[in-house]
Design a protein around this motif. Sequence first.
Motif, PDB file in Angstrom:
ATOM      1  N   LEU A   1      45.308  43.789  44.409  1.00 10.79           N
ATOM      2  CA  LEU A   1      44.229  44.332  45.227  1.00 10.79           C
ATOM      3  C   LEU A   1      43.151  45.010  44.384  1.00 10.79           C
TER       4      LEU A   1
ATOM      5  N   ALA B   1      39.858  43.171  44.314  1.00 11.94           N
ATOM      6  CA  ALA B   1      39.054  43.013  45.526  1.00 11.94           C
ATOM      7  C   ALA B   1      37.707  43.694  45.298  1.00 11.94           C
TER       8      ALA B   1
ATOM      9  N   THR C   1      42.048  39.070  50.401  1.00  8.92           N
ATOM     10  CA  THR C   1      42.473  40.475  50.388  1.00  8.92           C
ATOM     11  C   THR C   1      43.299  40.807  51.617  1.00  8.92           C
TER      12      THR C   1
ATOM     13  N   ARG D   1      39.209  51.195  44.409  1.00  8.65           N
ATOM     14  CA  ARG D   1      40.117  50.082  44.140  1.00  8.65           C
ATOM     15  C   ARG D   1      41.320  50.496  43.293  1.00  8.65           C
TER      16      ARG D   1
END
Length: 486
Positions: free
Chosen positions: A122, A125, A137, A222
């Motif tokens: 992730l 993303a 995602t 993130r």
Amino acid sequence: MSDITPAVESHGAAAVLDPPIAAEVGGDGRLTPGAVAWSLFEGARNPYIILITIYIFAPYVAAVMVGDPIRGQEVISRWSQYGGWVVMATAPILGSSIDKLGRRKTWLALIVAAMVPMMFALWFAKPDGSGLSVTTTMLIITSIGVMFSFTEVLHNSLLVRAAGLGAAHKASGLALALGNAFAVAALGFTAWAFALPGKVHWAWVPAHPLFGLDPLTHEPERVVALLAAGIFGLGALPLFFFTPDAPPTGTPVLKAFADGFKSLVRMVLTVGQYKDAAVYLASRMFYVDGMNAVLIYAGVYATGVMKWGPLEMLFFGIFLSVLAVLGGFVGRWMDEVWGPKGSVRVSIGMSLLGIIAFLGMAPDKILYVWAFDPAAHAPLWNGPFFTTWPEVIFILIGFSNAIFITAQYASSRTLLTRLTPPEQTGAFFGVYALSGVATGWLGPMMVNLGTKLTHTQQGGFATITILLTIGFLGLMFVRGGGRRPA
């Protein structure tokens, strides 16, 4: 709100499906290394829900990757609905089959080995779509959510073996405490290391985000994926070394699942013979789905409606995670005053009021009727966040929701014990556990539908009141569960 997320509530039924095996596992009330390791697993798993699902990453996906909080809420709720369907079709069968499968730790190891790299992924993303797309995602997040439910079924089934009958309650309590502690620590570290730097000039805060993270590419948001993956990966390890596993049964996997399905059907039919308990469990499916939806979408809702960024969301999560601890004490007090059924109804009622109050809030509006011009009022304090009355009141509403949703979870278990015959406890708590996942898709579906029809986040959030109202009314037809006579 730690440890009160839908995943946490969707407990597997395996631990109560086979009392004879559980009875053979002794305990003197002391927490062994295996019991502590069992608790640590749950504690380490919780930051994923707090950082990714509720407060930081999902709001980032909605507001930045999708680019519109309203459409983002619709996207996230739609994928949550898909995940709920998969869990509904699989987790109950896994729970009812677990004692026939025998060893759990091998299955757990395989699932954890899949989840941790997916959490790490992730990080890619990116806001410009050069890494993972929104669809990819959400597919990863949904897959992790499904596997998260599987870990709960398997992990819960090891409780008595890990701690023994004499210390199971201690291990369970430690797991909840560690979940809250890890969540608050993860949120606090993220705020200190990545969100506050550059926003404040406090001596104890770094001047710039650690590791050179770039706010312009949303790396501070993130990076929580890496943090959640690391905490879970490291925190899960002790369970595999110290927690005792169930012995092998020699039953083939397909036969174990087939026999488990038959056990599930028998369990549901047994519960159906007791009207009040059956009505209660049906009502609970609705109000728990509603309360779970409040938790899941609180972050996305606050980001879109209150226009909060990651810094505000971090401290919103910290405050609510701490306040949620009070819910257990409040639930116990209400149990004594009104009985568990009264406690649950008060909790539902207060949660309904909380949702209605949320719907009347905005940066320039307080509870529907009071207009507020931020430019015409001095900040409440000289800080980087929560400087206006609408923000403070929104947080206070969140405090109420955190307390009463947690209280409901505590009182709901107590209520079931008042409605069930002692000799059928296993079957009833099995269905109780399974009811937490059977309709887990309903809340996301309602939020998705409301958001689509009204093209507003408020419209999606408002549909949660329907689920809570159905659950509240259903409890009116349940006899028993009142205060015990002195």
